[in-house]
Design an enzyme around this catalytic site. Structure first.
Site, PDB file in Angstrom:
ATOM      1  N   ARG A  28      -0.276  -6.934  -3.933  1.00  0.00           N
ATOM      2  CA  ARG A  28       0.895  -6.330  -3.293  1.00  0.00           C
ATOM      3  C   ARG A  28       0.870  -4.807  -3.401  1.00  0.00           C
ATOM      4  O   ARG A  28       1.305  -4.105  -2.493  1.00  0.00           O
ATOM      5  CB  ARG A  28       2.194  -6.873  -3.886  1.00  0.00           C
ATOM      6  CG  ARG A  28       2.452  -8.321  -3.544  1.00  0.00           C
ATOM      7  CD  ARG A  28       2.653  -8.505  -2.040  1.00  0.00           C
ATOM      8  NE  ARG A  28       2.907  -9.886  -1.733  1.00  0.00           N
ATOM      9  CZ  ARG A  28       2.153 -10.649  -0.939  1.00  0.00           C
ATOM     10  NH1 ARG A  28       1.098 -10.130  -0.342  1.00  0.00           N
ATOM     11  NH2 ARG A  28       2.441 -11.892  -0.718  1.00  0.00           N
TER      12      ARG A  28
ATOM     13  N   GLU B 201      -1.298  -3.763  -0.773  1.00  0.00           N
ATOM     14  CA  GLU B 201      -0.555  -3.902   0.479  1.00  0.00           C
ATOM     15  C   GLU B 201       0.372  -2.701   0.700  1.00  0.00           C
ATOM     16  O   GLU B 201       0.467  -2.173   1.815  1.00  0.00           O
ATOM     17  CB  GLU B 201       0.263  -5.194   0.456  1.00  0.00           C
ATOM     18  CG  GLU B 201       1.046  -5.452   1.717  1.00  0.00           C
ATOM     19  CD  GLU B 201       1.852  -6.742   1.647  1.00  0.00           C
ATOM     20  OE1 GLU B 201       2.078  -7.317   2.717  1.00  0.00           O
ATOM     21  OE2 GLU B 201       2.265  -7.155   0.536  1.00  0.00           O
TER      22      GLU B 201
ATOM     23  N   SER C  17      -2.845  14.771  -7.575  1.00  0.00           N
ATOM     24  CA  SER C  17      -3.779  14.561  -8.674  1.00  0.00           C
ATOM     25  C   SER C  17      -3.521  13.221  -9.366  1.00  0.00           C
ATOM     26  O   SER C  17      -2.375  12.828  -9.564  1.00  0.00           O
ATOM     27  CB  SER C  17      -3.627  15.685  -9.704  1.00  0.00           C
ATOM     28  OG  SER C  17      -4.453  15.433 -10.820  1.00  0.00           O
TER      29      SER C  17
END
Length: 159
Positions: free
Chosen positions: A100, A103, A126
């Protein structure tokens, strides 16, 4: 070749994977959370967990504290202080939580890039000058996960 900090001595060197296995085994046996361990040694839980999973190195004094809390041998302390070789699989993970997060980056990555570029200019966030926290928001419709990432903006240079 991976090296051992000169101030650390051990009869044998553990890999980061072996180190992690020993740390997690001790954590489970002692029934401790990452939060509890982090509080005992005086560091952030996210950073501690990352170091224990082999993605960051620990200063020797922190490694010693961790090994004292978990009653682990010197070889774990030495492995904690070793610089990591940061690598991960490029395949999409099968673990549902990690999937997820992939995703989220897949769906919102370009959106984040556009907004960051509008607000800061051409550059990156960074992952070295960086911190992250994980929080929990109780909600009657279902508890919410709050992930806050805080990274220094690094503009691209022209020459």
């Amino acid at each position: 070749m991976k090296t051992t900090p000169s101030s650390c001595k051990a009869d044998s060197l553990l890999t980061k994977e072996q180190m992690t296995d020993r740390i997690i085994t001790a954590k489970v046996q002692k029934q401790l959370t990452w939060t509890a361990i982090a509080e005992q040694i005086g560091v952030d839980e996210v950073w501690l967990t990352s170091a224990c999973l082999g993605m960051n190195s620990m200063k020797p004094e922190l490694a010693e504290k961790l090994c004292t809390v978990l009653e682990l041998p010197n070889e774990v302390q030495v492995a904690l202080a070793m610089f990591p070789y940061k690598q991960w699989a490029f395949d999409v993970p099968q673990d549902p939580l990690i999937y997820r997060l992939y995703e989220v980056v897949g769906v919102y990555g370009e959106t984040l890039k556009e907004i960051i570029h509008e607000k800061f200019g051409d550059g990156i966030m960074s992952a070295i000058d960086f911190s992250m926290t994980v929080g929990k928001e109780e909600n009657p419709a279902g508890d919410r996960v709050i992930i806050t990432m805080n990274g220094k903006f690094l503009p691209y240079k022209s020459w």
